[in-house]
Design a protein around this motif. Structure first.
Motif, mmCIF file in Angstrom:
data_model
loop_
_atom_site.group_PDB
_atom_site.id
_atom_site.type_symbol
_atom_site.label_atom_id
_atom_site.label_comp_id
_atom_site.label_asym_id
_atom_site.label_seq_id
_atom_site.Cartn_x
_atom_site.Cartn_y
_atom_site.Cartn_z
ATOM 1 N N GLU A 117 44.042 24.779 38.464
ATOM 2 C CA GLU A 117 43.001 25.248 39.390
ATOM 3 C C GLU A 117 43.565 26.244 40.390
ATOM 4 O OE1 GLU A 117 41.205 21.928 41.309
ATOM 5 O OE2 GLU A 117 40.139 21.278 39.512
ATOM 6 N N THR A 119 43.461 31.001 40.655
ATOM 7 C CA THR A 119 43.045 31.782 41.824
ATOM 8 C C THR A 119 43.930 33.012 42.038
ATOM 9 O OG1 THR A 119 44.365 30.455 43.367
ATOM 10 C CG2 THR A 119 42.090 29.766 42.992
ATOM 11 N N ILE A 127 38.606 35.415 41.023
ATOM 12 C CA ILE A 127 38.465 33.973 40.812
ATOM 13 C C ILE A 127 38.991 33.256 42.047
ATOM 14 C CG2 ILE A 127 39.170 31.987 39.441
ATOM 15 C CD1 ILE A 127 39.376 33.786 37.042
ATOM 16 N N VAL A 168 36.449 27.786 43.959
ATOM 17 C CA VAL A 168 35.238 27.206 43.382
ATOM 18 C C VAL A 168 35.102 27.614 41.923
ATOM 19 C CG1 VAL A 168 32.718 27.196 43.501
ATOM 20 C CG2 VAL A 168 34.057 27.068 45.593
ATOM 21 N N ARG A 169 35.311 28.902 41.652
ATOM 22 C CA ARG A 169 35.170 29.375 40.278
ATOM 23 C C ARG A 169 36.271 28.797 39.391
ATOM 24 N NH1 ARG A 169 32.958 35.087 39.947
ATOM 25 N NH2 ARG A 169 30.987 34.043 40.274
ATOM 26 N N LYS A 178 37.563 25.830 39.678
ATOM 27 C CA LYS A 178 37.120 24.467 39.347
ATOM 28 C C LYS A 178 36.041 24.486 38.280
ATOM 29 C CE LYS A 178 38.320 22.198 43.628
ATOM 30 N NZ LYS A 178 37.876 21.606 44.879
ATOM 31 N N GLN A 179 35.143 25.476 38.355
ATOM 32 C CA GLN A 179 34.094 25.591 37.341
ATOM 33 C C GLN A 179 34.693 25.838 35.959
ATOM 34 O OE1 GLN A 179 31.658 28.789 38.755
ATOM 35 N NE2 GLN A 179 30.463 27.480 40.137
ATOM 36 N N ILE A 180 35.713 26.693 35.903
ATOM 37 C CA ILE A 180 36.376 26.993 34.628
ATOM 38 C C ILE A 180 37.010 25.725 34.067
ATOM 39 C CG2 ILE A 180 38.289 28.257 33.551
ATOM 40 C CD1 ILE A 180 37.713 30.513 35.606
ATOM 41 N N ILE A 223 36.869 33.435 30.407
ATOM 42 C CA ILE A 223 36.834 34.428 31.486
ATOM 43 C C ILE A 223 36.246 35.743 30.989
ATOM 44 C CG2 ILE A 223 38.309 35.834 32.983
ATOM 45 C CD1 ILE A 223 40.068 33.333 33.351
ATOM 46 N N ASN A 262 32.326 35.221 30.483
ATOM 47 C CA ASN A 262 31.464 34.778 31.574
ATOM 48 C C ASN A 262 31.715 35.404 32.935
ATOM 49 O OD1 ASN A 262 30.142 32.831 29.875
ATOM 50 N ND2 ASN A 262 32.020 31.644 29.980
ATOM 51 N N LEU A 263 32.874 36.010 33.161
ATOM 52 C CA LEU A 263 33.207 36.448 34.509
ATOM 53 C C LEU A 263 33.656 37.905 34.557
ATOM 54 C CD1 LEU A 263 35.409 33.387 35.515
ATOM 55 C CD2 LEU A 263 33.006 33.704 35.992
ATOM 56 N N VAL A 276 36.424 40.093 36.370
ATOM 57 C CA VAL A 276 37.682 39.883 37.102
ATOM 58 C C VAL A 276 38.491 41.172 37.155
ATOM 59 C CG1 VAL A 276 37.916 37.405 36.641
ATOM 60 C CG2 VAL A 276 38.797 39.040 35.003
#
Length: 125
Positions: free
Chosen positions: A16, A20, A25, A28-29, A31-33, A60, A63-64, A66
């Motif tokens: 986690e 970051t 990321i 919070v994100r 933890k979602q991953i 990643i 969905n995201l 970055v």
């Protein structure tokens, strides 16, 4: 050392926290991953298998936004404000605080090193 989204993430930290280190990321994100991929919270990056790392990469990518995409979007938002000649855009252009902070004192990080102005005295104000 695992490399995700062009960033080497630390091996000794929990997954986690390691995620970051990727721009875009946050906690919070991250933890979602981990929740979406069903990782245990105490899992360390060094304990990940190659398949796990590939799963993280794929998640990643799908969905995201970055790294470069987020940086480019932020730069475009600032440029848009400057082109509109909005107050915030002018503050960005002049390298002054944007969010209403005071500039009479403080604001040294944003304004840079002090520059002496001839005839200006700080006494008596």
């Amino acid at each position: 050392m695992a490399r995700i989204a062009g960033v080497n993430i630390p091996t000794e930290k929990r997954i986690e926290t390691s995620l970051t280190y990727i721009y875009g990321i946050g906690p919070v994100r991250a933890k979602q991953i981990c929740k979406a991929l069903k990782f245990k919270t105490e899992l360390r990056t060094k304990d990940l298998t190659d398949a796990d790392i590939i799963n993280i990469r794929n998640y990643i990518e799908k969905n995201l936004k970055v790294e470069g995409d987020v940086r480019k979007e932020t730069a475009m938002n600032i440029k848009r404000l400057q082109d509109l000649k909005a107050y915030r855009g002018i503050r960005h252009r002049n390298r002054l605080p944007v969010r209403g902070q005071r500039t009479r004192t403080n604001a040294r990080t944003r304004k840079g090193k002090r520059v002496a102005v001839a005839g200006a005295s700080s006494k008596g104000k």
